[in-house]
Design a protein around this motif. Structure first.
Motif, PDB file in Angstrom:
ATOM      1  N   GLU A  64      41.590  41.569 -23.087  1.00 23.31           N
ATOM      2  CA  GLU A  64      40.450  41.497 -22.279  1.00 23.31           C
ATOM      3  C   GLU A  64      39.741  42.920 -22.871  1.00 23.31           C
ATOM      4  O   GLU A  64      40.303  43.941 -22.905  1.00 23.31           O
ATOM      5  CB  GLU A  64      40.942  41.716 -20.747  1.00 23.31           C
ATOM      6  N   VAL A  65      38.380  42.475 -22.914  1.00 26.53           N
ATOM      7  CA  VAL A  65      37.510  43.616 -23.345  1.00 26.53           C
ATOM      8  C   VAL A  65      36.223  43.702 -22.534  1.00 26.53           C
ATOM      9  O   VAL A  65      35.789  42.860 -21.852  1.00 26.53           O
ATOM     10  CB  VAL A  65      37.168  43.368 -24.835  1.00 26.53           C
ATOM     11  N   ASN A  66      35.528  44.848 -22.631  1.00 26.93           N
ATOM     12  CA  ASN A  66      34.287  45.071 -22.019  1.00 26.93           C
ATOM     13  C   ASN A  66      33.285  45.292 -23.164  1.00 26.93           C
ATOM     14  O   ASN A  66      33.539  45.849 -24.415  1.00 26.93           O
ATOM     15  CB  ASN A  66      34.368  46.563 -21.157  1.00 26.93           C
ATOM     16  N   ALA A  67      32.178  44.922 -22.710  1.00 27.77           N
ATOM     17  CA  ALA A  67      31.006  45.177 -23.984  1.00 27.77           C
ATOM     18  C   ALA A  67      30.958  46.357 -24.405  1.00 27.77           C
ATOM     19  O   ALA A  67      31.301  47.579 -23.819  1.00 27.77           O
ATOM     20  CB  ALA A  67      29.687  44.872 -23.391  1.00 27.77           C
TER      21      ALA A  67
ATOM     22  N   PRO B 299      29.993  42.633 -28.225  1.00 27.97           N
ATOM     23  CA  PRO B 299      28.837  42.631 -27.738  1.00 27.97           C
ATOM     24  C   PRO B 299      28.831  42.466 -26.245  1.00 27.97           C
ATOM     25  O   PRO B 299      27.981  42.723 -25.361  1.00 27.97           O
ATOM     26  CB  PRO B 299      27.802  41.791 -28.294  1.00 27.97           C
ATOM     27  N   VAL B 300      29.752  41.856 -25.759  1.00 30.91           N
ATOM     28  CA  VAL B 300      29.949  41.317 -24.364  1.00 30.91           C
ATOM     29  C   VAL B 300      31.332  41.584 -23.852  1.00 30.91           C
ATOM     30  O   VAL B 300      32.297  41.646 -24.806  1.00 30.91           O
ATOM     31  CB  VAL B 300      29.448  39.760 -24.256  1.00 30.91           C
ATOM     32  N   SER B 301      31.392  41.362 -22.412  1.00 26.12           N
ATOM     33  CA  SER B 301      32.765  41.359 -21.956  1.00 26.12           C
ATOM     34  C   SER B 301      33.416  40.158 -21.994  1.00 26.12           C
ATOM     35  O   SER B 301      32.529  38.981 -21.685  1.00 26.12           O
ATOM     36  CB  SER B 301      32.521  41.712 -20.391  1.00 26.12           C
ATOM     37  N   GLY B 302      34.721  40.157 -21.786  1.00 27.81           N
ATOM     38  CA  GLY B 302      35.429  38.774 -21.767  1.00 27.81           C
ATOM     39  C   GLY B 302      36.721  38.858 -22.403  1.00 27.81           C
ATOM     40  O   GLY B 302      37.396  40.079 -22.483  1.00 27.81           O
ATOM     41  N   THR B 303      37.410  37.755 -22.700  1.00 25.55           N
ATOM     42  CA  THR B 303      38.848  37.711 -23.187  1.00 25.55           C
ATOM     43  C   THR B 303      38.934  36.867 -24.512  1.00 25.55           C
ATOM     44  O   THR B 303      38.276  35.825 -24.626  1.00 25.55           O
ATOM     45  CB  THR B 303      39.685  36.924 -22.214  1.00 25.55           C
ATOM     46  N   VAL B 304      39.423  37.827 -25.534  1.00 20.36           N
ATOM     47  CA  VAL B 304      39.600  37.145 -26.851  1.00 20.36           C
ATOM     48  C   VAL B 304      40.365  35.774 -26.839  1.00 20.36           C
ATOM     49  O   VAL B 304      41.354  35.939 -26.269  1.00 20.36           O
ATOM     50  CB  VAL B 304      40.211  38.458 -27.821  1.00 20.36           C
ATOM     51  N   ILE B 305      39.920  35.096 -27.432  1.00 22.62           N
ATOM     52  CA  ILE B 305      40.694  33.868 -27.817  1.00 22.62           C
ATOM     53  C   ILE B 305      41.231  33.571 -29.024  1.00 22.62           C
ATOM     54  O   ILE B 305      42.283  33.129 -28.896  1.00 22.62           O
ATOM     55  CB  ILE B 305      39.716  32.730 -27.571  1.00 22.62           C
ATOM     56  N   GLU B 306      40.794  33.913 -30.063  1.00 23.76           N
ATOM     57  CA  GLU B 306      41.102  33.886 -31.293  1.00 23.76           C
ATOM     58  C   GLU B 306      40.605  34.883 -32.386  1.00 23.76           C
ATOM     59  O   GLU B 306      39.271  35.168 -32.040  1.00 23.76           O
ATOM     60  CB  GLU B 306      41.440  32.551 -31.845  1.00 23.76           C
ATOM     61  N   GLY B 307      41.065  35.419 -33.328  1.00 25.13           N
ATOM     62  CA  GLY B 307      40.235  35.925 -34.517  1.00 25.13           C
ATOM     63  C   GLY B 307      40.412  34.845 -35.605  1.00 25.13           C
ATOM     64  O   GLY B 307      41.146  34.036 -35.588  1.00 25.13           O
ATOM     65  N   ASN B 308      39.643  35.330 -36.643  1.00 23.33           N
ATOM     66  CA  ASN B 308      39.263  34.448 -37.846  1.00 23.33           C
ATOM     67  C   ASN B 308      40.509  34.585 -38.599  1.00 23.33           C
ATOM     68  O   ASN B 308      40.340  35.576 -39.462  1.00 23.33           O
ATOM     69  CB  ASN B 308      38.051  34.573 -38.284  1.00 23.33           C
ATOM     70  N   GLY B 309      41.595  33.862 -38.708  1.00 24.32           N
ATOM     71  CA  GLY B 309      42.861  34.089 -39.724  1.00 24.32           C
ATOM     72  C   GLY B 309      42.629  33.974 -41.111  1.00 24.32           C
ATOM     73  O   GLY B 309      43.203  34.473 -41.935  1.00 24.32           O
ATOM     74  N   VAL B 310      41.461  33.419 -41.483  1.00 26.28           N
ATOM     75  CA  VAL B 310      41.052  33.178 -42.759  1.00 26.28           C
ATOM     76  C   VAL B 310      40.721  34.556 -43.467  1.00 26.28           C
ATOM     77  O   VAL B 310      41.157  34.718 -44.542  1.00 26.28           O
ATOM     78  CB  VAL B 310      39.922  32.416 -42.944  1.00 26.28           C
ATOM     79  N   LEU B 311      40.205  35.440 -42.658  1.00 32.28           N
ATOM     80  CA  LEU B 311      40.086  36.703 -42.840  1.00 32.28           C
ATOM     81  C   LEU B 311      41.242  37.843 -43.506  1.00 32.28           C
ATOM     82  O   LEU B 311      40.998  38.534 -44.170  1.00 32.28           O
ATOM     83  CB  LEU B 311      38.983  37.688 -41.996  1.00 32.28           C
ATOM     84  N   GLU B 312      42.200  37.375 -42.739  1.00 29.86           N
ATOM     85  CA  GLU B 312      43.644  38.115 -43.225  1.00 29.86           C
ATOM     86  C   GLU B 312      43.882  38.045 -44.537  1.00 29.86           C
ATOM     87  O   GLU B 312      44.483  38.811 -45.324  1.00 29.86           O
ATOM     88  CB  GLU B 312      44.899  37.712 -42.169  1.00 29.86           C
ATOM     89  N   GLU B 313      43.781  36.629 -45.188  1.00 27.90           N
ATOM     90  CA  GLU B 313      44.024  36.177 -46.545  1.00 27.90           C
ATOM     91  C   GLU B 313      42.636  36.523 -47.488  1.00 27.90           C
ATOM     92  O   GLU B 313      43.128  36.841 -48.611  1.00 27.90           O
ATOM     93  CB  GLU B 313      44.466  34.855 -46.720  1.00 27.90           C
ATOM     94  N   LYS B 314      41.646  36.146 -46.930  1.00 32.21           N
ATOM     95  CA  LYS B 314      40.628  36.336 -47.740  1.00 32.21           C
ATOM     96  C   LYS B 314      39.438  37.158 -46.877  1.00 32.21           C
ATOM     97  O   LYS B 314      38.374  36.686 -46.409  1.00 32.21           O
ATOM     98  CB  LYS B 314      39.878  35.039 -48.009  1.00 32.21           C
ATOM     99  N   PRO B 315      39.585  38.318 -46.909  1.00 25.32           N
ATOM    100  CA  PRO B 315      38.401  39.423 -46.403  1.00 25.32           C
ATOM    101  C   PRO B 315      37.234  39.309 -46.909  1.00 25.32           C
ATOM    102  O   PRO B 315      35.975  39.361 -46.113  1.00 25.32           O
ATOM    103  CB  PRO B 315      39.205  40.729 -46.332  1.00 25.32           C
TER     104      PRO B 315
END
Length: 152
Positions: free
Chosen positions: A72-75, A94-110
């Protein structure tokens, strides 16, 4: 990130306008720290990333720290970081809310961030708490002017 970007000379012609290919009913909005958010058609889910301008200023991205789901994050909170050959920079939501997912592609291919920072290089998806926070951000025309002024 603002300090890094204002200290770097970036050619505005490189910025281009990836936003014209926007498939969502709601266009991208930008922060002064060069993050963007694009809301889903129903306005409940936001996809967050860094702008093409920021990716160019950072140089070759070599590592991305992604946010954890259910965070859970705030802007303005940090949700991760991007490390490049030039520097490291926090990614702010940029906004408040709850993270659903991160882009896993970036872990292998930043470097995906460099190839498509406003497309396949997105960083996180967030369930938006208050869509009005998005309305307060810059649209693409205002952001383009903002980046041009930063280069002067």
């Amino acid at each position: 990130m603002r300090q890094l970007l204002s200290s770097l000379s970036v050619i505005n012609d490189y910025y281009g306008n990836e936003n014209s290919n926007c498939t969502s009913a709601q266009a991208k909005r930008f922060t002064q720290d060069h993050e963007w958010i694009e809301l889903s058609d129903d306005g409940t889910i936001g996809t967050i990333g860094i702008s093409k301008y920021a990716a160019n200023a950072l140089g070759d991205v070599v590592f991305v720290e992604l946010p954890t789901p259910d965070l859970e994050v705030n802007a303005g909170d940090s949700i991760g970081a991007v490390e490049s050959v030039k520097s490291a920079s926090d990614i702010m939501t940029p906004v408040s809310g709850t993270v659903i997912e991160g882009n896993g592609v970036l872990e292998e291919k930043p470097g995906t961030i460099n190839q498509g920072p406003e497309g396949e290089g997105w960083i996180a998806k967030i369930k938006v708490k208050d869509p009005k926070e998005v309305e307060a951000l810059m649209d693409v025309e205002v952001y383009d002017k903002f980046t041009q002024e930063a280069e002067s």
